[in-house]
Design a protein around this motif. Sequence first.
Motif, PDB file in Angstrom:
ATOM      1  N   UNK A 127       0.826  -1.214   0.000  1.00 62.13           N
ATOM      2  CA  UNK A 127       0.000   0.000   0.000  1.00 62.13           C
ATOM      3  C   UNK A 127       0.855   1.257   0.000  1.00 62.13           C
ATOM      4  N   UNK A 128       2.187   1.030   0.046  1.00 59.39           N
ATOM      5  CA  UNK A 128       3.118   2.147   0.080  1.00 59.39           C
ATOM      6  C   UNK A 128       2.854   3.059   1.276  1.00 59.39           C
ATOM      7  N   UNK A 129       2.663   2.419   2.425  1.00 59.78           N
ATOM      8  CA  UNK A 129       2.387   3.178   3.644  1.00 59.78           C
ATOM      9  C   UNK A 129       3.425   2.833   4.714  1.00 59.78           C
ATOM     10  N   UNK A 130       3.629   3.777   5.603  1.00 61.28           N
ATOM     11  CA  UNK A 130       4.513   3.554   6.743  1.00 61.28           C
ATOM     12  C   UNK A 130       3.955   2.411   7.595  1.00 61.28           C
ATOM     13  N   UNK A 131       4.809   1.473   7.975  1.00 57.84           N
ATOM     14  CA  UNK A 131       4.361   0.255   8.660  1.00 57.84           C
ATOM     15  C   UNK A 131       3.663   0.559   9.981  1.00 57.84           C
ATOM     16  N   UNK A 132       4.087   1.616  10.647  1.00 57.19           N
ATOM     17  CA  UNK A 132       3.473   1.961  11.934  1.00 57.19           C
ATOM     18  C   UNK A 132       2.102   2.615  11.712  1.00 57.19           C
ATOM     19  N   UNK A 133       2.056   3.571  10.806  1.00 62.49           N
ATOM     20  CA  UNK A 133       0.782   4.242  10.524  1.00 62.49           C
ATOM     21  C   UNK A 133      -0.253   3.249  10.004  1.00 62.49           C
ATOM     22  N   UNK A 134       0.217   2.353   9.148  1.00 61.00           N
ATOM     23  CA  UNK A 134      -0.673   1.340   8.562  1.00 61.00           C
ATOM     24  C   UNK A 134      -1.338   0.522   9.660  1.00 61.00           C
ATOM     25  N   UNK A 135      -0.548   0.147  10.660  1.00 62.68           N
ATOM     26  CA  UNK A 135      -1.105  -0.638  11.772  1.00 62.68           C
ATOM     27  C   UNK A 135      -2.087   0.208  12.596  1.00 62.68           C
ATOM     28  N   UNK A 136      -1.633   1.392  12.972  1.00 58.16           N
ATOM     29  CA  UNK A 136      -2.434   2.228  13.882  1.00 58.16           C
ATOM     30  C   UNK A 136      -3.825   2.509  13.313  1.00 58.16           C
ATOM     31  N   UNK A 137      -3.906   2.693  11.993  1.00 59.28           N
ATOM     32  CA  UNK A 137      -5.172   3.041  11.362  1.00 59.28           C
ATOM     33  C   UNK A 137      -6.206   1.917  11.430  1.00 59.28           C
ATOM     34  N   UNK A 138      -5.750   0.674  11.650  1.00 63.37           N
ATOM     35  CA  UNK A 138      -6.681  -0.449  11.495  1.00 63.37           C
ATOM     36  C   UNK A 138      -6.973  -1.181  12.809  1.00 63.37           C
ATOM     37  N   UNK A 139      -6.605  -0.521  13.910  1.00 63.17           N
ATOM     38  CA  UNK A 139      -6.885  -1.101  15.229  1.00 63.17           C
ATOM     39  C   UNK A 139      -8.154  -0.444  15.770  1.00 63.17           C
ATOM     40  N   UNK A 140      -8.955  -1.228  16.490  1.00 62.08           N
ATOM     41  CA  UNK A 140     -10.239  -0.734  16.971  1.00 62.08           C
ATOM     42  C   UNK A 140     -10.134   0.250  18.127  1.00 62.08           C
ATOM     43  N   UNK A 141     -11.225   0.363  18.885  1.00 61.88           N
ATOM     44  CA  UNK A 141     -11.298   1.391  19.928  1.00 61.88           C
ATOM     45  C   UNK A 141     -11.582   0.820  21.315  1.00 61.88           C
ATOM     46  N   UNK A 142     -11.555  -0.511  21.447  1.00 61.91           N
ATOM     47  CA  UNK A 142     -11.745  -1.102  22.779  1.00 61.91           C
ATOM     48  C   UNK A 142     -10.533  -0.756  23.656  1.00 61.91           C
TER      49      UNK A 142
END
Lengths: 203, 163, 722
Positions: free
Chosen positions: C537-552
């Motif tokens: 996706x040509x995204x930063x590995x950290x940002x990519x993860x952070x964006x897809x984690x929920x809110x619990x």
Amino acid sequence: MRLKAIYIFSMFLLLGLIFVLANSPKFSGYEIVEKTKLQNQQGNEDFNKMMDVLTHQRCMNCHPSDHIPKQGDESHPHYFGMTRGEDDHGFEATTCNTCHQSENNMSSGVPGAPHWALAPASMAWEGLTRTEIAKRLLDKSMNGNRSHEDLIKHMTEDDLVLWAWEPGVDAEGEQRTLPPVSKEDFKIAVENWFANGAVIPSK
Amino acid sequence: MKISITVNGVVKALEIADENTPLLWVIRDTLNLKGTKFGCGKAACGACTLHVDGEAVRSCSYPVKFAEGKEVTTIEGLGDRENPHPVQQAWIDEIVPQCGYCQPGFMMATAALLNKVPTPTDEDIDKNIINVCRCGTYYRMRKAIHKAAELQADKVMNESKTL
Amino acid sequence: MADKSKKKVSRRKFLVRGGLGTIGVVAIGAYIFRNPIRRQILGMVNSLEAPYTDNTDKPMVWFEVTSDNTILLHSPKMEMGQGTFTGIAQMAADELSVTMNQIKVVHAASSTGNVDSFATGGSTSISGLWKPLRELAAMLRVMLLKEAALKLNIGVDELSVADGIISGNGKTLTYAQAAEGVEQWEVPDAPVLKDIKDYKYIGQPIARVDLEAKVYGDPIFGMDADMPGMLYGAVVRPTKIGATFVSADTSGAESMPGVIKIIVEDDFVGVVANSMIAAEHAKNAIKVTWNSIEDLDTTAITEMMTVGNGNSTIIQQNGAAFDEDDEFATLEFRSPIGAHAQIEPNGVVASVEADNAIIKISTQVVSLTRKEVAKRLGLDTEQVNIVPTYLGGGFGRRLHTPHAVQAAVMSKAVGKPVKYFFSRKEEFQHDMFRPPTHHIIKGKLNAEGYLDGLEHQFVSGDVATDSALVPNVLTNFLGADVGAIRGGFIQYTDIPNFKSVYWHVELPFATSWWRSLGLLANTFAMESFIDEMALKANKNAVDFRLRQIGEQDIDVRLKNVIKAAAEKAKYSEEVVDGRAMGFAASIDANTPCAQVAEVSIVDNEIKVHKVTVAMDPGLAVNPDQIRAQCEGCVIMGMSAVLYEQMFVENGELTPTIYGPYQMALMKNAPKEIDVILLQGKDTPGAVGEPPLGPIGAAIANAVRRLTGERLTQLPLKLSTES
């Protein structure tokens, strides 16, 4: 006169016979070729027997070209990163003798012999041809300034060299592979090869 | 066979049935010094490391007959709570051990290293300290080895002052 | 334990041992089993910390107050390096108002102490004991104060206590003096615990309580245990997988020097001799005939261990399934058989008499071992006393210790104590291994370059299934192996469609609990895949993860450790001076952990220079020991993912010795390990396993940036490596 002639003839014949019997090789081109051939055949056989041993892993494992001792029949690098160190005995505090003693250990499978160490770097054989090994063996600048007598003694009497025929068992308790030539035949081959001038076959 | 070994400074006269018994088992079972550990019995892990005449030796692979007349030092003789060896003090300062089983072997190997190389570099440590630790305490051990070198240097200096 | 003065207060009972100034206290807790639907349970198994499982109905000693005013704390949990003794000493010292020096922790023996009915494992010791142990310590303090009040003739309210000395009205009494001669103790109501901010030791980096014993070589391990008149045993074990005992020719061994007796049982052949060496020699002289199965090799095992074999269970599902027409990226991952390779071999000393047995052993399962020995000997459980020692490494290897049974049988046969331990070869061949795994992971990116769908299908050999520790009914009921699925869940729950499927395959050799269970392999696979998706996706590995984690709550804690690790390590996607960083994160037993590995290629090998760990274990009882666990997990984990691998050749598990079984050495360990601890909840959580999760993927992800190569097999090897 007849008697004199017979005498002279007889003398020539006798001398001729003496010459023939005593010096024939030097006088006959044919004989010299034959002798050289014989010598080469015998010498090659000795050389090959000797080299069958020197190039066997039991010997070669401790004559590495990369300063890393090898282990086992497949000659893998010595485990745990042991290398030659400054004096062929490993590192300052973890030396060969941290694990290897003056005789094989039958319970641990750790091999041992007197003055256990790597052959000096100048005697690195790993990756060399038989001819190259032999040249290195005979080269006094590489072999620790050893004369032929010294080399014969080293190769036929040194406990660490002869360990190859009493290599003990490995960690699994299995007998280590022996060189392809018996110790006795190896000794004879070494002695003969040197006695015959330590000729390195051209091929 | 009868054998005489000096263990941690005390001469021990022993009667040994099998002269090829590994020194490890004589130390552990006959002399009841349990600090030297059995790990593999193949001189591979280093848990059984002790000193014979000041040299690091893996005692599981050292027949007791070779120790005749020699000085053996184990972790119990390296130092004690009243008078810790610099290596032991450093191990305490850096809180190195986890399960602790391999640690005596590492400390003995380190003490031997400091005898030969009083101020070891990281490379010296990497080459000489090749025991196995399963808990993964290497990171603290490295710090402790450097610390032990300092403590030992201080000790030598203080001793030379008092002389 | 002859005292009968038991009183029942709420859910707790107390025992008081009179005389000699020693007191014992017992607590009874209840293990509450939760019972909703399967998938929810599986989710909970993955994320919950197990409660302390104490189900004894007999009063057992927790504390003793000795005449020199020392408190002996009888630990129901074993010390195997994880630092539990230190943590519980801190907890007890704070509630008892004594100094750390006044607390001595010992392993509870099964006949006198309160041993865990389940096990020491699963990173549960501190979290499980957090409440009950502090309550017990607080109760003991109150009880001692009451006795002191009577002795000093002062009201309890006028007394104060510090460092184990009670004072009031100018008078003082030590705890020992207060306890002396008390026959009948008054048991207080539920105690009021101190405020956390008033704790002196909890939260402090206190040195390990077993530090000196371990530095001066004290004989504290199972292998160091002796008994008077002890003999040595050995057991003949097969080298082939699946071999079962048929018959034995013992004629060669019987007359060997030192041999006392050869014991032929239905399931094993043992020899007892007067020395370890004699027993070993005799063992080698016994000729055993084994029934064996067809010779296996690694290839056969790998084929068995392939997704699609065995039964499957969906352990997690959200949204829609993949449409086969969709375009998705797929990667396959494999992990090998792993050995525990703990340095202290399994060992035991057993002394069996007609009506009792004493077993000294390094074990993680006191109760199970006790039951097994009692059953085999035909004794009541109460007649068997398991006396646990320190463990020279646990890592799950000692979650089944049936060699205690063999030692007990041998001891009974010769009428003397028998010591028996494994050779290293036996350790390697009769380990209960970390099972090999195979993973197929599919993902699909949406138009914005984030995951629209993610699917994890994985197969693993047994971990909890067929373990003596967990009834198979549990596995049957849940449909999945509760150990193998650890780390197999998708933690990026903001992805619209995701699914995780576990496949169960049983191997012909024992596989079981290996520190962190499924976590090591599952996280390696999942976090490698996520990283590959970020690159795609040509995204930063950290940002990519952070964006897809929920809110619990747990999601927020995961995001926090990810941010903390990235920030502290100054995470960058750039390769600088031949070094690259790799990022990975995981949640295990409700503890999130993120790691950044700094890696280069040296001499054509992967070299790990630095690892930054950010972890949120909740309240840190002993931050130094938590750091030590993080450091240890990083190194043990990198050892497993870079070097370790068991093979099967000609039906035998191999190698059988360190060296050929390559493990990380000093030179391989990173020279820098930077640990950041976050506190996202106010109770202690799991520590000893969660940091094993991210390390494999963190290293592999760094290698990907260095060489462009996506390594999908453990142990990680460059394609250019020989």
